[in-house]
Write a protein that holds these residues in place. Structure first.
Motif, PDB file in Angstrom:
ATOM      1  N   PHE A 271       0.841  -1.201   0.000  1.00  0.00           N
ATOM      2  CA  PHE A 271       0.000   0.000   0.000  1.00  0.00           C
ATOM      3  C   PHE A 271       0.875   1.249   0.000  1.00  0.00           C
ATOM      4  N   ILE A 326     -14.399   1.343   4.064  1.00  0.00           N
ATOM      5  CA  ILE A 326     -14.924   1.772   2.765  1.00  0.00           C
ATOM      6  C   ILE A 326     -14.384   3.158   2.408  1.00  0.00           C
ATOM      7  N   PHE A 329     -10.952   3.152   0.945  1.00  0.00           N
ATOM      8  CA  PHE A 329     -10.921   2.846  -0.499  1.00  0.00           C
ATOM      9  C   PHE A 329     -11.050   4.129  -1.308  1.00  0.00           C
ATOM     10  N   SER A 332      -8.043   6.418  -1.031  1.00  0.00           N
ATOM     11  CA  SER A 332      -6.886   5.929  -1.784  1.00  0.00           C
ATOM     12  C   SER A 332      -6.941   6.313  -3.256  1.00  0.00           C
ATOM     13  N   HIS A 333      -8.155   6.684  -3.730  1.00  0.00           N
ATOM     14  CA  HIS A 333      -8.299   7.088  -5.129  1.00  0.00           C
ATOM     15  C   HIS A 333      -8.322   8.606  -5.285  1.00  0.00           C
ATOM     16  N   PRO A 420      -6.231  -1.033  -2.643  1.00  0.00           N
ATOM     17  CA  PRO A 420      -7.498  -0.404  -2.246  1.00  0.00           C
ATOM     18  C   PRO A 420      -8.705  -1.298  -2.506  1.00  0.00           C
ATOM     19  N   GLY A 421      -8.664  -2.060  -3.590  1.00  0.00           N
ATOM     20  CA  GLY A 421      -9.752  -2.995  -3.881  1.00  0.00           C
ATOM     21  C   GLY A 421      -9.846  -4.098  -2.844  1.00  0.00           C
ATOM     22  N   PHE A 423      -8.947  -3.737   0.297  1.00  0.00           N
ATOM     23  CA  PHE A 423      -9.533  -3.083   1.479  1.00  0.00           C
ATOM     24  C   PHE A 423     -11.054  -2.988   1.351  1.00  0.00           C
ATOM     25  N   LEU A 424     -11.534  -2.572   0.176  1.00  0.00           N
ATOM     26  CA  LEU A 424     -12.981  -2.430  -0.033  1.00  0.00           C
ATOM     27  C   LEU A 424     -13.677  -3.780   0.089  1.00  0.00           C
ATOM     28  N   THR A 425     -13.102  -4.822  -0.520  1.00  0.00           N
ATOM     29  CA  THR A 425     -13.689  -6.166  -0.441  1.00  0.00           C
ATOM     30  C   THR A 425     -13.818  -6.618   1.004  1.00  0.00           C
TER      31      THR A 425
END
Length: 645
Positions: A271, A326, A329, A332-333, A420-421, A423-425
């Protein structure tokens, strides 16, 4: 540090200390040496693992045959593999032998492990380092059941939440220090491996020296015959844990937390490098933030729970974990591009990075709210003679969940999903898992609703709440002022209560759902439904026979004037069938609230702790079944309530 003798290290012997701050335990010989022993062990784990992970991530060329992208997940999986293989055996050993002796043996073993790991650092030998990782996992596997079975033998029930909070805080502060030390040592390009080797051995020696002061903790089942077959014993431990449904689901809840936490912690190096465009020192900042969050959350649990085992904090914790997972995520973008790997100063100078840190801090803090009550619940509800094996079952489940976490992360990475994906999952999966567990054990959700009501809208004063028995059957009797009387009492009770409620309440959407899942007992007057009345008395008898608390509002209806209605004879019928102590209680301060039948009821405002939000729950001396006539009970409840409605 107090050196007073500990001939019978039982919770009862320590009850006199229940009024003290949890930090007072750090000055007690019954707690302090054990705390620092586990602290140094956790720190050494992380100096070793972080140092190893940092070297193979940023100095991959020095280690042949190592894939930098999956090394962190592989190290994590290897470390937890012994938990799967050996937890069942270690649980039996902890139940059979003195825990202080076991602590010293485990710390001696740690010294040998660090000599092997130190050789791996010295020679840049990945095989030796992977072996050292596995053996440190063995060390932690052996120590785990000792660690959590030790506390209930030396702390009172009122100290368990505070003691567990300190242990959790200490563990994550140790992780923080170990992370900083391991990362800093690995940063020495020429001599980092040598520094790591020496550091690990020195910490192991210090842990062994401190363990000498851990007081004797006699075995609770010294005649236990150890089953050395890990497969059959693992299965037997899991079956043992399933005997108490709430305990088993609490084990699953803790194991899910380890899945959640392991996914985040194992991802921090990638990360930092791939998403934040930061150097290894920033990984230390991320891990420090995470550790401070979970440490502060763990310490706050004692205050939020009023020194009780408050499982209402568990849903609060899971909500926060998902919300901030969430948001991490999305944070992070929203990061600006960096021309090179940022230093700590450059990283902190970017405002967008502070959102990432706040998300990590709050996510971890809510993780502390989630974990501490679950550990305390398991310790308090497990049979003492089987407690270490229940903890071993917990370790088995933890390790399985962490292995699945590592496999999920590797699989998602192979599919092209970024950190990040991942983390979201994980945050979305947390919602699904939480909903599933709370649907199976509504007690968590009900306590959360009760806790939120009392702490958001009201300020409650307790008078002799210790008179509510912590074990054994009893009938609680209280005046009936509002629709939330049962929820207020539920929030302040040390254990679940079976409420006897008017059957019409069960027809309302929300209240009906709450009380059905709380195993409330519907009752109706004889002239309305004699069969339901008979079933209610049968259900009360069964609950008291099982040693439960039963609460009845003898007025039979809400007051319309604020004054008490005459007590009916329902309580007499209940204790005639199943004699049990009767505990009179009185609520005052709810009349005039939105939840009462007052003509000028006021809507409570969240967090506005004014005069109208002050409640009192006063508890009287228990009466024998023979003394508890409706007239006598009404007199006592009226006196307890006083002039204020």
């Amino acid at each position: 540090m107090s050196d007073r003798p500990l001939p019978a290290a039982t919770p009862a012997a320590q009850s006199a200390h229940a009024h003290e701050s949890q930090f007072a335990l750090l000055g007690e010989r019954r707690f302090s040496p054990f705390f620092w022993t586990q602290f140094l062990g956790a720190m050494n784990d992380n100096v070793f693992k972080i140092g190893f992970t940092s070297l193979v991530t940023y100095q991959t060329a020095r280690f042949s045959g190592v894939d930098a992208k999956t090394a962190a997940f592989l190290i994590s999986a290897i470390f937890i593999l012994p938990f799967v293989l050996l937890s069942a055996t270690s649980g039996q050993i902890a139940d059979k032998y003195d825990k202080a002796t076991l602590t010293r043996l485990v710390k001696t073993f740690e010294i040998g492990v660090m000599l092997i790991g130190g050789a791996g650092f010295w020679f840049h030998n990945a095989s030796l380092l992977y072996l050292g990782t596995f053996l440190m996992g063995v060390h932690s596997t052996l120590f785990g059941p000792v660690k959590y079975a030790y506390l209930p033998q030396h702390l009172s029930k009122a100290e368990l939440v505070g003691g567990n909070g300190l242990i959790e805080m200490g563990t994550f502060v140790a992780i923080l220090i170990g992370t900083i030390a391991g990362g800093a040592a690995a940063g020495f390009v020429e001599h980092g491996a040598v520094v790591l080797a020496g550091m690990c051995v020195v910490i192991a020696l210090a842990g062994r020296a401190v363990s000498v002061a851990v007081p004797s903790t006699p075995a609770l089942q010294p005649d236990l015959r150890i089953n050395w077959n890990p497969v059959s014993e693992t299965w037997r431990n899991l079956k043992l844990a399933r005997e108490d449904r709430t305990v088993f689901l609490s084990l699953l809840g803790i194991s899910w937390l380890w899945f959640f936490g392991a996914t985040f912690l194992s991802s921090f190096f990638r990360f930092a490098k791939e998403v934040l465009s930061a150097n290894p020192d920033v990984v230390t900042v991320l891990l420090a933030t995470f550790s401070i969050g979970i440490g502060s959350g763990s310490l706050m649990c004692e205050r939020l729970s009023k020194r009780r085992i408050e499982i209402g904090l568990v849903p609060l914790g899971s909500i926060g974990m998902s919300v901030f997972g969430i948001d991490l995520f999305f944070a992070s973008h929203a990061l600006p591009a960096a021309p090179h790997l940022l230093s700590v100063g450059e990283f902190l100078a970017v405002p967008a990075h502070w959102r990432v840190l706040v998300d990590l801090l709050l996510l971890a803090m809510f993780g502390g709210f989630y974990s501490v009550p679950l550990y305390a619940l398991i310790q308090s509800r497990s049979q003492p003679t089987h407690r270490a094996r229940i903890i071993a079952a917990n370790n088995i489940l933890n390790s399985l969940f962490m292995i699945v976490s590592a496999l999920m992360a590797v699989g998602l990475t192979a599919l092209g999903v970024g950190i990040p994906g991942i983390f979201l999952t994980t945050a979305l999966l947390n919602i699904v898992v939480a909903a599933y567990i709370y649907s199976l054990v509504p007690e968590f959700l009900l306590r959360f609703i009760a806790w939120m009501l009392v702490h958001t809208f009201y300020r409650i004063r307790l008078v002799h709440a210790e008179r509510i028995p912590e074990e054994g059957a009893a009938v609680l009797v209280c005046n009936h002022v509002s629709y939330v009387d049962a929820i207020v009492i539920m929030a302040e009770s040390p254990r679940p209560i079976r409420f006897v409620m008017d059957h019409r309440i069960f027809r309302t959407p929300f209240a009906g759902w709450v009380f059905r899942h709380g195993k409330a007992i519907p009752i109706a007057p004889a002239h309305e439904d004699p069969d339901m009345l008979a079933r209610a008395y049968d259900a009360c008898a069964a609950a008291l026979t099982d040693g439960d608390l039963v609460c009845i509002f003898p007025e039979g209806k809400l007051t319309k004037t604020g004054d008490m209605n005459p007590f009916r004879h329902g309580v007499t019928e209940i204790i005639r069938r199943t004699p049990a102590p009767v505990v009179p209680m009185a609520l005052r301060g709810l009349w005039g609230s939105y939840f009462s039948r007052a003509a000028e009821a006021r809507v409570p405002r969240p967090l506005n702790k004014g005069v109208m939000s002050r409640l009192t729950l006063a508890v009287g001396e228990p009466l024998s079944a023979e003394e508890a006539t409706p007239e006598r009970l009404q007199q006592i409840v009226s006196e307890l309530r006083g002039a204020r409605k």
